[in-house]
Design a protein around this motif. Structure first.
Motif, PDB file in Angstrom:
ATOM      1  N   LYS A 275       5.337 -60.772  12.644  1.00 41.79           N
ATOM      2  CA  LYS A 275       5.314 -59.396  12.149  1.00 41.79           C
ATOM      3  C   LYS A 275       3.878 -59.061  11.761  1.00 41.79           C
ATOM      4  CE  LYS A 275       9.982 -59.270  10.354  1.00 41.79           C
ATOM      5  NZ  LYS A 275      10.825 -59.286   9.151  1.00 41.79           N
ATOM      6  N   LEU A 276       3.508 -57.782  11.891  1.00 44.73           N
ATOM      7  CA  LEU A 276       2.136 -57.360  11.600  1.00 44.73           C
ATOM      8  C   LEU A 276       1.700 -57.769  10.199  1.00 44.73           C
ATOM      9  CD1 LEU A 276      -0.413 -55.751  12.450  1.00 44.73           C
ATOM     10  CD2 LEU A 276       0.656 -53.762  11.404  1.00 44.73           C
ATOM     11  N   ARG A 277       2.561 -57.546   9.203  1.00 46.98           N
ATOM     12  CA  ARG A 277       2.209 -57.855   7.811  1.00 46.98           C
ATOM     13  C   ARG A 277       1.923 -59.347   7.624  1.00 46.98           C
ATOM     14  NH1 ARG A 277       5.410 -54.662   3.596  1.00 46.98           N
ATOM     15  NH2 ARG A 277       3.829 -53.169   4.176  1.00 46.98           N
ATOM     16  N   ASP A 278       2.711 -60.210   8.296  1.00 40.19           N
ATOM     17  CA  ASP A 278       2.477 -61.652   8.212  1.00 40.19           C
ATOM     18  C   ASP A 278       1.190 -62.044   8.922  1.00 40.19           C
ATOM     19  OD1 ASP A 278       4.876 -61.854   6.859  1.00 40.19           O
ATOM     20  OD2 ASP A 278       6.027 -62.347   8.661  1.00 40.19           O
ATOM     21  N   TYR A 279       0.883 -61.344  10.004  1.00 40.79           N
ATOM     22  CA  TYR A 279      -0.293 -61.683  10.811  1.00 40.79           C
ATOM     23  C   TYR A 279      -1.601 -61.342  10.089  1.00 40.79           C
ATOM     24  CZ  TYR A 279      -3.200 -62.276  14.947  1.00 40.79           C
ATOM     25  OH  TYR A 279      -4.151 -62.696  15.836  1.00 40.79           O
ATOM     26  N   ILE A 280      -1.639 -60.169   9.434  1.00 40.93           N
ATOM     27  CA  ILE A 280      -2.895 -59.746   8.798  1.00 40.93           C
ATOM     28  C   ILE A 280      -2.972 -60.117   7.324  1.00 40.93           C
ATOM     29  CG2 ILE A 280      -3.278 -57.850  10.394  1.00 40.93           C
ATOM     30  CD1 ILE A 280      -2.289 -55.932   8.253  1.00 40.93           C
ATOM     31  N   GLY A 281      -1.872 -60.614   6.754  1.00 41.56           N
ATOM     32  CA  GLY A 281      -1.876 -60.958   5.342  1.00 41.56           C
ATOM     33  C   GLY A 281      -1.702 -59.713   4.484  1.00 41.56           C
ATOM     34  N   ASN A 282      -2.071 -59.796   3.231  1.00 43.54           N
ATOM     35  CA  ASN A 282      -1.890 -58.674   2.311  1.00 43.54           C
ATOM     36  C   ASN A 282      -3.084 -57.731   2.392  1.00 43.54           C
ATOM     37  OD1 ASN A 282      -0.848 -57.067   0.312  1.00 43.54           O
ATOM     38  ND2 ASN A 282      -1.659 -58.312  -1.349  1.00 43.54           N
ATOM     39  N   ARG A 283      -3.124 -56.916   3.444  1.00 45.63           N
ATOM     40  CA  ARG A 283      -4.221 -55.969   3.653  1.00 45.63           C
ATOM     41  C   ARG A 283      -3.646 -54.608   4.040  1.00 45.63           C
ATOM     42  NH1 ARG A 283      -7.987 -59.677   7.563  1.00 45.63           N
ATOM     43  NH2 ARG A 283      -9.251 -60.655   5.960  1.00 45.63           N
ATOM     44  N   PRO A 284      -3.218 -53.813   3.060  1.00 44.92           N
ATOM     45  CA  PRO A 284      -2.571 -52.536   3.367  1.00 44.92           C
ATOM     46  C   PRO A 284      -3.482 -51.543   4.094  1.00 44.92           C
ATOM     47  CG  PRO A 284      -2.781 -52.855   0.990  1.00 44.92           C
ATOM     48  CD  PRO A 284      -3.220 -54.115   1.640  1.00 44.92           C
ATOM     49  N   ALA A 285      -4.782 -51.586   3.834  1.00 39.42           N
ATOM     50  CA  ALA A 285      -5.701 -50.655   4.490  1.00 39.42           C
ATOM     51  C   ALA A 285      -5.746 -50.910   5.993  1.00 39.42           C
ATOM     52  CB  ALA A 285      -7.098 -50.790   3.898  1.00 39.42           C
TER      53      ALA A 285
ATOM     54  N   GLU B 126      -3.354 -52.390   7.693  1.00 48.08           N
ATOM     55  CA  GLU B 126      -2.024 -52.043   8.199  1.00 48.08           C
ATOM     56  C   GLU B 126      -1.939 -50.535   8.487  1.00 48.08           C
ATOM     57  OE1 GLU B 126       2.619 -52.787   6.914  1.00 48.08           O
ATOM     58  OE2 GLU B 126       1.018 -53.748   5.767  1.00 48.08           O
ATOM     59  N   MET B 127      -2.493 -49.721   7.593  1.00 47.35           N
ATOM     60  CA  MET B 127      -2.523 -48.269   7.797  1.00 47.35           C
ATOM     61  C   MET B 127      -3.350 -47.914   9.026  1.00 47.35           C
ATOM     62  SD  MET B 127      -2.840 -46.888   3.865  1.00 47.35           S
ATOM     63  CE  MET B 127      -3.922 -45.571   4.345  1.00 47.35           C
ATOM     64  N   LEU B 128      -4.440 -48.653   9.234  1.00 50.23           N
ATOM     65  CA  LEU B 128      -5.297 -48.447  10.400  1.00 50.23           C
ATOM     66  C   LEU B 128      -4.505 -48.615  11.696  1.00 50.23           C
ATOM     67  CD1 LEU B 128      -8.758 -48.884  10.820  1.00 50.23           C
ATOM     68  CD2 LEU B 128      -7.798 -50.905  11.847  1.00 50.23           C
ATOM     69  N   VAL B 129      -3.661 -49.639  11.755  1.00 51.45           N
ATOM     70  CA  VAL B 129      -2.873 -49.923  12.954  1.00 51.45           C
ATOM     71  C   VAL B 129      -1.793 -48.857  13.162  1.00 51.45           C
ATOM     72  CG1 VAL B 129      -1.288 -51.573  14.011  1.00 51.45           C
ATOM     73  CG2 VAL B 129      -3.326 -52.397  12.851  1.00 51.45           C
ATOM     74  N   TYR B 130      -1.147 -48.416  12.069  1.00 50.31           N
ATOM     75  CA  TYR B 130      -0.058 -47.443  12.172  1.00 50.31           C
ATOM     76  C   TYR B 130      -0.547 -46.007  12.417  1.00 50.31           C
ATOM     77  CZ  TYR B 130       3.823 -50.504  10.916  1.00 50.31           C
ATOM     78  OH  TYR B 130       4.794 -51.472  10.934  1.00 50.31           O
ATOM     79  N   ARG B 131      -1.846 -45.758  12.264  1.00 47.02           N
ATOM     80  CA  ARG B 131      -2.396 -44.384  12.343  1.00 47.02           C
ATOM     81  C   ARG B 131      -1.977 -43.616  13.598  1.00 47.02           C
ATOM     82  NH1 ARG B 131      -3.409 -40.268   9.584  1.00 47.02           N
ATOM     83  NH2 ARG B 131      -5.262 -39.090  10.023  1.00 47.02           N
TER      84      ARG B 131
ATOM     85  N   GLY C 188     -12.049 -61.429  15.220  1.00 45.74           N
ATOM     86  CA  GLY C 188     -11.354 -61.696  13.965  1.00 45.74           C
ATOM     87  C   GLY C 188     -10.135 -60.802  13.822  1.00 45.74           C
ATOM     88  N   VAL C 189      -9.442 -60.945  12.718  1.00 49.95           N
ATOM     89  CA  VAL C 189      -8.202 -60.200  12.496  1.00 49.95           C
ATOM     90  C   VAL C 189      -8.462 -58.693  12.443  1.00 49.95           C
ATOM     91  CG1 VAL C 189      -6.297 -59.817  10.876  1.00 49.95           C
ATOM     92  CG2 VAL C 189      -7.096 -62.121  11.323  1.00 49.95           C
ATOM     93  N   VAL C 190      -9.515 -58.267  11.768  1.00 52.79           N
ATOM     94  CA  VAL C 190      -9.805 -56.837  11.628  1.00 52.79           C
ATOM     95  C   VAL C 190     -10.172 -56.225  12.979  1.00 52.79           C
ATOM     96  CG1 VAL C 190     -11.247 -55.123  10.481  1.00 52.79           C
ATOM     97  CG2 VAL C 190     -10.504 -57.127   9.235  1.00 52.79           C
ATOM     98  N   ALA C 191     -10.987 -56.919  13.755  1.00 56.09           N
ATOM     99  CA  ALA C 191     -11.348 -56.426  15.088  1.00 56.09           C
ATOM    100  C   ALA C 191     -10.113 -56.373  15.984  1.00 56.09           C
ATOM    101  CB  ALA C 191     -12.422 -57.309  15.711  1.00 56.09           C
TER     102      ALA C 191
END
Length: 131
Positions: free
Chosen positions: A34-44, A46-51, A72-75
């Motif tokens: 799941k996206l949340r498990d993959y990126i960890g606790n980073r709501p910002a 997560e919002m970027l991906v859902y935009r 990396g994860v953010v990229a």
């Protein structure tokens, strides 16, 4: 569009994300997690991906399956966002203007600058001594 998947590729820095859009409930899976498990606790992030899904009002219409490699994860999340945007345009051409105005269809061209010879990094010099 009855139960067929829409595929698109997104890129950011050295990351590549192959995105599959399938009719569903709005879940995002990245490399089997799941996206949340993959990126960890980073709501910002997560919002970027859902935009793109939020802008086109598709949060609960599609499930997104992603294979992300490199960087990396953010990229990777930037690449996922780019891929989702491109897939949504394939699904419905009317979304193109909305996503274009937000800059989600443009591939971010910024990548790391190469190291030059005689230097520590791309631009960093060795310490200069006057005497």
């Amino acid at each position: 569009m009855a139960d067929k998947e829409i595929m698109a590729t997104g890129r950011r820095k050295t990351s590549i994300a192959v995105v599959k859009l399938v009719k569903g409930k709005g879940r995002i899976f990245v490399n089997g997690k799941k996206l949340r498990d993959y990126i960890g606790n980073r709501p910002a992030i997560e919002m970027l991906v859902y935009r793109p899904l939020v802008l086109t009002d598709n949060q609960e219409k599609y499930d997104v399956r992603v294979k992300a490699v490199g960087g990396g994860v953010v990229a990777q999340c930037g690449a996922i966002r780019h891929g989702i945007s491109r897939a949504l345009v394939k699904a419905n051409e009317e979304y193109k203007n909305v996503l274009r105005l937000e800059g989600l269809l443009t591939r971010d061209p910024r990548v790391k600058e190469r190291k030059k010879y005689g230097r520590k990094r791309a631009r960093k010099r060795f310490q200069f001594s006057k005497r």
